[in-house]
Design a protein around this motif. Sequence first.
Motif, short mmCIF file in Angstrom:
data_model
loop_
_atom_site.label_atom_id
_atom_site.label_comp_id
_atom_site.label_asym_id
_atom_site.label_seq_id
_atom_site.Cartn_x
_atom_site.Cartn_y
_atom_site.Cartn_z
N SER A 79 0.95 -1.26 -0.02
CA SER A 79 0.09 0.03 -0.14
C SER A 79 0.88 1.15 0.05
CB SER A 79 -0.98 0.10 1.27
OG SER A 79 -0.18 0.37 2.36
N THR A 80 0.24 2.17 -0.56
CA THR A 80 0.88 3.65 -0.55
C THR A 80 1.38 4.06 0.87
OG1 THR A 80 -0.09 4.32 -2.52
CG2 THR A 80 0.94 6.18 -1.18
N ALA A 81 0.56 3.69 1.96
CA ALA A 81 0.63 3.99 3.23
C ALA A 81 1.94 3.55 4.01
CB ALA A 81 -0.66 3.95 4.05
N ALA A 82 2.04 2.06 3.74
CA ALA A 82 3.16 1.29 4.13
C ALA A 82 4.53 1.62 3.23
CB ALA A 82 2.63 -0.13 3.94
N PHE A 83 4.54 1.99 2.09
CA PHE A 83 5.58 2.33 1.51
C PHE A 83 6.02 3.86 1.99
CE2 PHE A 83 7.76 4.47 -2.20
CZ PHE A 83 8.78 3.50 -2.26
N MET A 84 5.10 4.69 2.36
CA MET A 84 5.26 5.97 2.81
C MET A 84 5.99 5.76 4.14
SD MET A 84 2.55 9.03 3.32
CE MET A 84 2.10 8.84 1.81
N MET A 85 5.71 4.88 5.03
CA MET A 85 6.38 4.75 6.13
C MET A 85 7.80 4.10 6.08
SD MET A 85 3.07 3.08 8.23
CE MET A 85 3.97 2.73 10.03
N ALA A 86 7.76 2.96 5.05
CA ALA A 86 9.22 2.69 4.92
C ALA A 86 9.97 3.77 4.41
CB ALA A 86 9.06 1.64 3.93
N CYS A 87 9.67 4.67 3.53
CA CYS A 87 10.44 5.66 3.09
C CYS A 87 10.82 6.45 4.02
CB CYS A 87 9.55 6.42 1.85
SG CYS A 87 10.46 7.92 1.35
N GLY A 88 10.08 6.70 5.02
CA GLY A 88 10.34 7.90 6.12
C GLY A 88 11.37 7.16 7.21
N ILE A 89 11.30 5.84 7.30
CA ILE A 89 12.15 5.17 8.07
C ILE A 89 13.57 5.06 7.26
CG2 ILE A 89 12.98 2.72 8.97
CD1 ILE A 89 10.10 2.36 9.27
N LEU A 90 13.57 4.98 5.96
CA LEU A 90 14.94 4.78 5.18
C LEU A 90 15.44 6.29 5.15
CD1 LEU A 90 16.97 3.75 3.24
CD2 LEU A 90 15.42 4.41 1.40
N VAL A 91 14.71 7.52 4.81
CA VAL A 91 15.15 8.67 5.07
C VAL A 91 15.79 9.25 6.38
CG1 VAL A 91 14.74 11.18 4.73
CG2 VAL A 91 13.83 9.46 3.29
#
Length: 203
Positions: A79-91
């Motif tokens: 999902s976009t929300a899950a990817f958004m959270m993963a992106c935030g953790i990576l950044v």
Amino acid sequence: MVLDELLSMIDIAAFIEVFIPLFIIINPLAILPNFIELTQRLDKKQRGSVSFRTSASAFILLCIFVFIGRPVLGLIGVSTAAFMMACGILVLYISLGMLSGDPPVTRNVEFDRISVVPMSIPLLAGPGAIATTIVLEGAYGKPLVLFSLVITMVLSKVMLDYYRQIVRVMGKNGLNAWIRLSALFFAAIAVNLITKGILEIGW
């Protein structure tokens, strides 16, 4: 006339909301030491060629993810929300590495002095930039993200071409200070992405 029409079609507030995170996450100033190392024995024309290929290849890569990023996520069931959270953790991870003074793993590469690939991937268009591009495309749409990418890569090309003047004005300490400051912006962007992802999931 054309520029006036284009600007009238763009939501300036939305453009700023897209451009600022993209510019900070791509962070062309942070790769100047790598560019200097790679091109120190090249003449002005050769350096211009390297800076153009670096910016152009990074732009093409990020454009590809603007068009296929979300369809690929849907294909693999993310999902976009899950990817958004993963992106935030990576950044957030990248920002912590920058704050500590250690290059993050996503940008820690060896140079062979002839290949431009390390400069554009992962230095200019790394995982953080790719993930942020996909998230912004989902929130603001393709045209605004593509326009912001064009502006960002033009600025990147200019900064790489005039790196001597930039280093002379800022100095090594100034560049290091910018990297630390941009790390704080990285962290703020990361927290914002994680928060938005949590809200979309409804936790």
